[in-house]
Design a protein around this motif. Structure first.
Motif, mmCIF file in Angstrom:
data_model
loop_
_atom_site.group_PDB
_atom_site.id
_atom_site.type_symbol
_atom_site.label_atom_id
_atom_site.label_comp_id
_atom_site.label_asym_id
_atom_site.label_seq_id
_atom_site.Cartn_x
_atom_site.Cartn_y
_atom_site.Cartn_z
ATOM 1 N N LYS A 38 32.847 15.753 6.017
ATOM 2 C CA LYS A 38 32.481 16.823 5.088
ATOM 3 C C LYS A 38 32.812 18.189 5.671
ATOM 4 N N ALA A 39 32.764 18.270 7.000
ATOM 5 C CA ALA A 39 33.049 19.528 7.690
ATOM 6 C C ALA A 39 33.422 19.208 9.131
ATOM 7 N N LEU A 40 34.181 20.117 9.740
ATOM 8 C CA LEU A 40 34.584 19.970 11.134
ATOM 9 C C LEU A 40 34.317 21.271 11.866
ATOM 10 N N LEU A 41 33.589 21.171 12.977
ATOM 11 C CA LEU A 41 33.317 22.315 13.829
ATOM 12 C C LEU A 41 34.144 22.186 15.097
ATOM 13 N N VAL A 42 35.027 23.165 15.318
ATOM 14 C CA VAL A 42 35.829 23.227 16.538
ATOM 15 C C VAL A 42 35.252 24.354 17.387
ATOM 16 N N MET A 43 34.818 24.016 18.602
ATOM 17 C CA MET A 43 34.182 24.988 19.488
ATOM 18 C C MET A 43 35.012 25.135 20.755
ATOM 19 N N PHE A 44 35.347 26.358 21.099
ATOM 20 C CA PHE A 44 36.005 26.625 22.378
ATOM 21 C C PHE A 44 34.927 27.095 23.347
ATOM 22 N N ILE A 45 34.695 26.279 24.382
ATOM 23 C CA ILE A 45 33.659 26.565 25.372
ATOM 24 C C ILE A 45 34.248 26.310 26.757
ATOM 25 N N CYS A 46 33.438 26.387 27.781
ATOM 26 C CA CYS A 46 33.873 26.049 29.136
ATOM 27 C C CYS A 46 32.625 25.779 29.968
ATOM 28 N N VAL A 47 32.819 25.569 31.257
ATOM 29 C CA VAL A 47 31.698 25.224 32.133
ATOM 30 C C VAL A 47 30.999 26.457 32.690
ATOM 31 N N HIS A 48 31.772 27.421 33.212
ATOM 32 C CA HIS A 48 31.172 28.462 34.048
ATOM 33 C C HIS A 48 30.655 29.683 33.284
ATOM 34 N N CYS A 49 31.129 29.921 32.081
ATOM 35 C CA CYS A 49 30.827 31.163 31.361
ATOM 36 C C CYS A 49 29.327 31.339 31.118
ATOM 37 N N PRO A 50 28.753 32.490 31.472
ATOM 38 C CA PRO A 50 27.322 32.707 31.241
ATOM 39 C C PRO A 50 26.940 32.697 29.761
ATOM 40 N N PHE A 51 27.860 33.077 28.886
ATOM 41 C CA PHE A 51 27.577 33.034 27.449
ATOM 42 C C PHE A 51 27.456 31.589 26.970
ATOM 43 N N VAL A 52 28.302 30.701 27.500
ATOM 44 C CA VAL A 52 28.216 29.283 27.141
ATOM 45 C C VAL A 52 26.975 28.663 27.761
ATOM 46 N N LYS A 53 26.713 28.952 29.033
ATOM 47 C CA LYS A 53 25.518 28.415 29.679
ATOM 48 C C LYS A 53 24.256 28.788 28.896
#
Length: 194
Positions: A38-53
């Motif tokens: 019904k929908a697809l979420l594509v997320m660009f993330i990483c390991v070290h980034c404080p915003f992702v953490k």
């Protein structure tokens, strides 16, 4: 650390193709794997980034909360491991298992997929409808690592709920903000820093 905003790719854009390896299962994941969702979420993330953490627990929770509702999710890391070895696939796998990601987490070694999506920051979110047309690109919520606001996922969750309900989304969307994607030296795309 360079803080940047999402490029805000044009709404209605068809989801670009990809073929990437899931760092946990070793399986190849392609856009075709998500046809029929019904929908697809594509997320660009990483390991070290404080915003992702800051938001990774909420990303895992979204995966679990929507697992039976027709939303497919893929997370992608495109950071250069030449400059940021802490974002290498073995560390991505640890992140995925520690956080309990129930969606594929793939490494974009050539950074070609990130460029095709005009991804600029981590995290960067692209939500597509059942026809794989872009319906939302914006922030998870208004929490940031240093602003004291709770992580709720409210902006992204509202977009997902609206899309899954078959309703149209407002074009008034707030860009995601995060660390810049760590491009391989000399390979930053034209849209980055433009």
């Amino acid at each position: 650390m360079v803080m940047v905003e999402s490029t805000m790719l044009a709404l209605g854009t068809q989801a670009p193709e990809f073929s990437l390896i899931d760092v946990v299962s070793g399986d190849t994941v392609t856009l075709e794997n998500f046809s029929g969702s019904k929908a697809l979420l594509v997320m660009f993330i990483c390991v070290h980034c404080p915003f992702v953490k800051h938001v990774e627990q909420e990303l895992a929770q979204i995966g679990h909360d929507y697992a039976e509702q027709g939303l497919s999710i893929i997370a992608i890391s495109a950071n250069s491991i030449q400059t940021h070895p802490q974002d290498a696939p073995e560390h991505m796998k640890t992140q995925a298992t520690t956080q309990g990601f129930n969606f594929p987490y793939c490494y974009d070694e050539t950074q070609g997929v990130a460029k095709s999506y005009t991804a600029a920051c981590t995290p960067d979110f692209f939500l597509f409808d059942g026809a794989l047309k872009l319906a939302y690109r914006g922030q998870l919520d208004d929490s940031r690592p240093s602003n004291g606001k709770p992580v709720t996922g409210k902006d992204l969750r509202q977009a997902i709920d609206t899309l899954l309900a078959g309703q149209g989304l407002s074009d008034d969307q707030i860009p995601s903000v995060g660390c810049n994607i760590k491009w391989t030296p000399g390979q930053a795309p034209a849209y980055f820093g433009a």
